[in-house]
Design an enzyme around this catalytic site. Structure first.
Site, PDB file in Angstrom:
ATOM      1  N   CYS A  30       0.834  -1.209   0.000  1.00 39.02           N
ATOM      2  CA  CYS A  30       0.000   0.000   0.000  1.00 39.02           C
ATOM      3  C   CYS A  30       0.862   1.250   0.000  1.00 39.02           C
ATOM      4  O   CYS A  30       1.462   1.614   1.022  1.00 39.02           O
ATOM      5  CB  CYS A  30      -0.927  -0.025   1.223  1.00 39.02           C
ATOM      6  SG  CYS A  30      -1.842   1.505   1.489  1.00 39.02           S
ATOM      7  N   CYS A  36      -0.066   3.992   2.524  1.00 46.23           N
ATOM      8  CA  CYS A  36       0.293   3.560   3.885  1.00 46.23           C
ATOM      9  C   CYS A  36       1.760   3.864   4.163  1.00 46.23           C
ATOM     10  O   CYS A  36       2.114   4.382   5.240  1.00 46.23           O
ATOM     11  CB  CYS A  36       0.049   2.061   4.060  1.00 46.23           C
ATOM     12  SG  CYS A  36      -1.660   1.543   3.808  1.00 46.23           S
TER      13      CYS A  36
END
Length: 247
Positions: free
Chosen positions: A51, A54
């Site tokens: 991700c 993230c």
């Protein structure tokens, strides 16, 4: 001049900060970390190695410890089930928690100042919610699909760990007009709901479904079980008593 300005902008966004240790938690360690009842403000950050947003947020999150008193924990959604049980459908997601209870949540990339603002706002809240239901209780039942689109495997799986939602959905198929396959699927759902948490309401739903399937002996046992529980908890017994009269 341009390089200096660019550097300041990047630093303000959380880039080029010294690397800091990140505390990862798992399903097995949630009790001793995130769920501690110690009046500490906690961020549970749902993340994954693939991700991009993230990874972008990690140095920003770590940097805020210098300004706010908060415990930060990371949970890898690829290696745990807590995110599925809590219905976390996108990452990055942030849970704001105190004493094992969720105060709120947000998703996506955030500016550093906004994240600090959210922490302070949630820290000032009064904790009133139930404990975070992050643990998935194993089931002896298997999902049964219904005729309705709502009762697809995927649809039921999404609420498989939520007793109240399972009960509410199963109740929708207690009427005489419900398709037989839906009633059978709803019966499995209400059994799962009771497995998670036995309530008078869930026993009422199960009794209706059993009667709908003409399984009167089983319905009688469930009604008796519900009446006993209702009287023990001093709850309303009228619905179950009405069902008993129909037998």
């Amino acid at each position: 001049m341009f390089n200096r300005i660019a550097l300041l902008i990047l630093m303000s966004m959380g880039w080029m900060l010294p690397a800091q240790a990140q505390t990862y938690v798992t399903d097995a360690t949630m009790d001793e970390t995130v769920m501690q009842e110690n009046d500490r403000m906690v961020i549970l950050f749902f993340t994954a190695t693939w991700c991009g947003p993230c990874q972008y947020m990690k140095p920003i999150i770590n940097s805020i410890k210098k300004e706010v008193d908060v415990d930060i924990y990371y949970l890898d959604t690829d290696n745990n089930t807590a995110d599925d049980i809590l219905h976390v459908t996108s990452i990055p997601t942030y849970y704001f928690i105190k004493n094992g209870r969720k105060l709120g949540q947000t998703t996506g990339t955030l500016k550093r100042a906004r994240l600090i603002q959210l922490i302070q706002r949630h820290d000032a809240m009064t904790v009133t919610s139930d404990l975070l239901p992050y643990r998935g209780k194993p089931s002896k039942f298997s999902i049964k699909e219904g005729h309705s689109k709502e009762l697809s495997y995927e649809g039921i799986d999404k609420i498989w760990y939520d007793a109240a939602q399972l009960n509410a959905t199963a109740w929708n198929y207690t009427s005489e007009s419900s398709h037989l396959q839906d009633v059978q699927a709803a019966l499995v759902m209400i059994n799962r709901s009771i497995e998670l948490e036995e309530t008078v309401s869930a026993l009422e739903t199960k009794a209706f479904l059993l009667l709908r399937l003409n399984r009167k002996k089983e319905a009688k046992l469930v009604i008796d079980q519900g009446l006993k529980l209702a009287r023990k908890r001093n709850e309303f017994t009228g619905i179950l008593e009405g069902l008993l009269e129909r037998l």
